[in-house]
Write a protein that holds these residues in place. Structure first.
Motif: not given
Length: 389
Positions: A296-314
């Motif tokens: 509820a308080d903080i989210q990483s860019d990879s948690f909420v961003g389309v491209n950033e999620w892809s980078w983290f996932a890979q």
């Protein structure tokens, strides 16, 4: 161009007994009830007028949905009855625009049918969320909720798909206080409702560089060889259950990025679903794509961003690429790049699969169990990225 039968918006205009019917540009419109004496001051929007706005919106969006349905749905049992204050009608420009929209949606219906996506009936309801009035202009924010019933189902395939879409309607009043609907605008970040013609929102911001992992594109040909899931590290049913629970309501344990200007909630929603199925936080700096966390308080860019999620996932090896979108299984993730510029625009999670067809659930527009076949049919030129979780 096909000739349409009289639309519901216009059919309803003939069913009011003593009410008179306004005609603009040769089109029968909603009934006009006597507004009384001329209005000198700016008109007010009372509860009865708001009800008129809401019901006119309901008629317009039901017409749009009906255009996607094979066969006649007939009249719905929701007459626009009662005494409304002021006059409400479609402007001539709006009437022409809606005619063009309905014709385009009928063409879309044929395109979907060719892809095996055919609807036998639909229900649409519209709620009025807020009304802002300035002088003789009123802007009404509405939420449309639509359920489409598939014409043919077999082997346990879902019988319906549904979505929510938000719109802003602009009404203008003349000197007598008579209102006209002059504009309809889609306000969702996604623009992916099946009965809207607005272009999907494009992500502008983070793009890949040579140091970022670049996901391979997935093919969209039907009947790809199945790739069953073999891993047991995550609870894929829990991922699907979470997504289907919160597809049209937002979990208050997380922020809502669906509001205008917030960038869209699609990846935030998918990350929540993955977390519900066992993905663990990787704490760290919010801008570091190798980290992943959200509450509820903080989210990483990879948690909420389309491209950033892809980078983290890979980078994290939590996903592997699939060669074809039809190889996706429950709990897998699908992303799209609508304009093929290398920046991914939308994230979805598979919550159902039957007959070789995955069904995705997503936010912005809020959508439940939409077939991947319908996405491919309507966006054949987009790039697709399929991730095995």
């Amino acid at each position: 161009m096909k000739s349409r039968k009289l639309s519901r918006t216009r059919r309803r205009a003939t069913m009011f007994g003593a009410a008179t019917v306004s005609v603009v540009a040769g089109a029968a419109l909603l009934p006009i009830w006597s507004a009384g004496a001329a209005v000198v001051d700016d008109p007010t929007v009372d509860a009865q007028t708001k009800a008129t706005f809401q019901r006119l919106a309901d008629a317009v969006f039901t017409d749009r949905t009906d255009a996607l349905v094979s066969g006649e749905q007939g009249e719905r049992a929701k007459p626009l009855a009662g005494s409304f204050s002021g006059d409400v009608e479609l402007s001539s420009g709006t009437a022409r625009s809606e005619d063009s929209t309905l014709s385009s949606l009928e063409e879309r219906k044929d395109k979907l049918a060719e892809a095996g996506e055919k609807y036998s009936k639909a229900t649409t309801t519209v709620t009025l969320d807020a009304t802002r009035v300035k002088g003789r202009t009123a802007k009404a924010a509405v939420t449309e909720t639509t359920t489409l019933t598939y014409a043919r189902t077999s082997g346990g395939a879902p019988s319906t798909t549904g979505f929510q879409a938000r719109h802003e309607l602009t009404f203008k009043a003349d000197r007598q206080g008579n209102w006209r609907l002059t504009d309809i605008r889609d306000t969702d970040q996604g623009g992916l409702a099946v009965n809207t013609l607005s272009k999907p929102a494009l992500v502008r911001g983070a793009t890949a560089s040579d140091t970022m992992p670049n996901a391979p594109r997935a093919a969209t040909t039907r009947w790809a060889a199945a790739v069953p899931k073999t891993g047991t590290a995550y609870d894929y049913k829990a991922m699907a259950a979470y997504a289907e629970k919160y597809w049209n309501v937002y979990n208050k344990d997380y922020p809502d990025y669906s509001s205008h200007g917030a960038g869209g909630d699609c990846t935030n929603f998918v990350s929540q679903s993955l977390k519900a199925g066992g993905w663990k936080h990787v704490p760290g700096y919010v801008y570091d794509y190798t980290k992943w966390f959200g509450n509820a308080d903080i989210q990483s860019d990879s948690f909420v961003g389309v491209n950033e999620w892809s980078w983290f996932a890979q980078n994290s090896k939590r996903t592997t690429p699939l060669a074809n979108v039809f190889q996706l299984e429950v709990g897998d993730v699908l992303q799209m790049d609508f304009d093929r510029d290398g920046s991914k625009d939308h994230t979805m999670i598979v919550t159902y699969k039957r007959g070789g067809v995955p069904y995705v659930t997503y936010h912005s527009n809020n959508t439940l169990r939409r077939s991947v076949a319908s996405l491919v049919a309507l966006y054949p030129n987009a790039y697709y990225y399929a991730y095995r979780t």
